[in-house]
Design a protein around this motif. Structure first.
Motif, short mmCIF file in Angstrom:
data_model
loop_
_atom_site.label_atom_id
_atom_site.label_comp_id
_atom_site.label_asym_id
_atom_site.label_seq_id
_atom_site.Cartn_x
_atom_site.Cartn_y
_atom_site.Cartn_z
N ASP A 29 0.82 -1.22 0.00
CA ASP A 29 0.00 0.00 0.00
C ASP A 29 0.85 1.26 0.00
O ASP A 29 0.44 2.29 -0.54
N GLU A 30 2.04 1.18 0.59
CA GLU A 30 2.91 2.35 0.67
C GLU A 30 3.60 2.66 -0.66
O GLU A 30 3.94 3.82 -0.92
N VAL A 31 3.80 1.65 -1.47
CA VAL A 31 4.56 1.86 -2.72
C VAL A 31 3.82 1.26 -3.92
O VAL A 31 4.45 0.90 -4.92
N ARG A 32 2.51 1.14 -3.84
CA ARG A 32 1.76 0.48 -4.90
C ARG A 32 2.04 1.06 -6.29
O ARG A 32 2.31 0.30 -7.23
N PRO A 33 1.95 2.40 -6.51
CA PRO A 33 2.18 2.92 -7.87
C PRO A 33 3.55 2.54 -8.43
O PRO A 33 3.68 2.19 -9.60
N LEU A 34 4.57 2.59 -7.58
CA LEU A 34 5.92 2.25 -8.03
C LEU A 34 6.04 0.77 -8.36
O LEU A 34 6.61 0.40 -9.40
N VAL A 35 5.48 -0.10 -7.51
CA VAL A 35 5.55 -1.54 -7.76
C VAL A 35 4.77 -1.89 -9.02
O VAL A 35 5.22 -2.68 -9.85
N GLU A 36 3.59 -1.28 -9.18
CA GLU A 36 2.78 -1.56 -10.37
C GLU A 36 3.51 -1.12 -11.63
O GLU A 36 3.47 -1.83 -12.65
N ARG A 37 4.16 0.01 -11.58
CA ARG A 37 4.92 0.47 -12.76
C ARG A 37 6.04 -0.50 -13.10
O ARG A 37 6.22 -0.87 -14.28
N GLU A 38 6.80 -0.92 -12.09
CA GLU A 38 7.92 -1.82 -12.36
C GLU A 38 7.43 -3.21 -12.78
O GLU A 38 8.04 -3.85 -13.64
N TRP A 39 6.33 -3.68 -12.18
CA TRP A 39 5.75 -4.97 -12.59
C TRP A 39 5.33 -4.90 -14.06
O TRP A 39 5.57 -5.83 -14.84
#
Length: 284
Positions: free
Chosen positions: A242-252
């Motif tokens: 939840d803290e880094v969702r946008p970043l993880v989604e972008r990298e995924w």
């Protein structure tokens, strides 16, 4: 329902298969009987008119529309003639553009894939170091110059620590210790890396291990010795999704696109028998 289907690996490869079929049909040579016929249908004319309207903020007049159609016909004639005599074969720009168009089809298929929370959590766990956050500290420091206190530094440090920790009111620690213009008496919300750039790695590593709200030390730096009080400390580590969702989604998404693009290329490549005849002078 549609989103859940698109997450299935089998569906993803079916999409790639459909893209391959479309490309195969596009690249397949046109039958000779069709090459002499150019049909400018209603859909094409509507597209020409829409492009004109987007550019000029108004629909084309009939005369302008006739001109757009004639321009398209001229382009189609020239392109067909160029392809017929093979002008595209040794043109690096044309070859690169065709490659980009095929890769675009692959990327369009990859863009349809959306990750679930399970996908993102698994990616975060597998790439924890990439998302790890550093400790952050707010702290005060009193500098002690070893050159001025060669024989008394430890005793001076103990005396100052006792004074600072016993004070009923916040002391004016900016005027305690020794002056050093390069350093401030107080630092707010600095990451461990920022502290390391200012004071050195050893100091930064020691700082984030200190208790909050108590003067401690001396802690050594490249400048000398310091008494420090950590006022706030945010621990480092791997954040939650939840803290880094946008970043993880972008990298995924980037990783998934690369994986699907690789599979797409390997599928295309498997259709060909590749033979490389290296010149003698370039052989190892």
């Amino acid at each position: 329902m549609l989103k859940s289907l698109l997450r299935e690996p089998l569906v993803q490869f079916l999409l790639l298969g459909a893209a391959l079929f479309a490309i195969d049909a596009w690249l397949r040579p046109t039958a000779p009987a069709a090459t002499s016929e150019i049909v400018v249908g209603e859909a094409r004319i509507r597209n020409l008119a829409q492009n004109f309207a987007r550019t000029w903020q108004r629909p084309p007049t009939r005369e302008e529309l006739d001109g757009l159609v004639e321009t398209y016909i001229r382009e189609e004639v020239m392109v067909r003639e160029a392809l017929a005599v093979g002008l595209d074969r040794d043109d690096a720009i044309v070859r690169r553009r065709l490659q980009q168009k095929v890769e675009f089809v692959s990327e369009e298929a990859a863009a349809l894939v959306r990750p679930t929370d399970d996908d993102l959590n698994a990616y975060l766990e597998a790439n924890a170091e990439a998302f790890r956050v550093e400790p952050r500290a707010t702290f005060a420091q009193v500098y002690l110059d070893p050159a001025k206190r060669a024989d008394t530094l430890d005793a001076d440090a103990r005396r100052l620590l006792d004074t600072l920790n016993r004070a009923s009111a916040p002391p004016d620690f900016a005027n305690l210790g020794d002056r050093l213009a390069l350093l401030d008496p107080h630092y707010v919300d600095n990451s461990q890396a920022e502290v390391a750039r200012l004071f050195g790695t050893e100091f930064a590593q020691a700082l984030v291990k200190q208790p909050v709200g108590k003067w401690v030390g001396p802690i050594r730096s490249g400048y000398g010795a310091h008494l420090v009080r950590v006022d706030a400390l945010q621990p480092g580590g791997t954040p939650s999704l939840d803290e880094v969702r946008p970043l993880v989604e972008r990298e995924w998404t980037n990783a998934k696109r690369q994986a699907l693009s690789k599979a797409f290329y390997e599928k295309l490549r498997s259709k060909y028998q590749i033979k490389v005849r290296m010149p003698e002078a370039t052989k190892p």
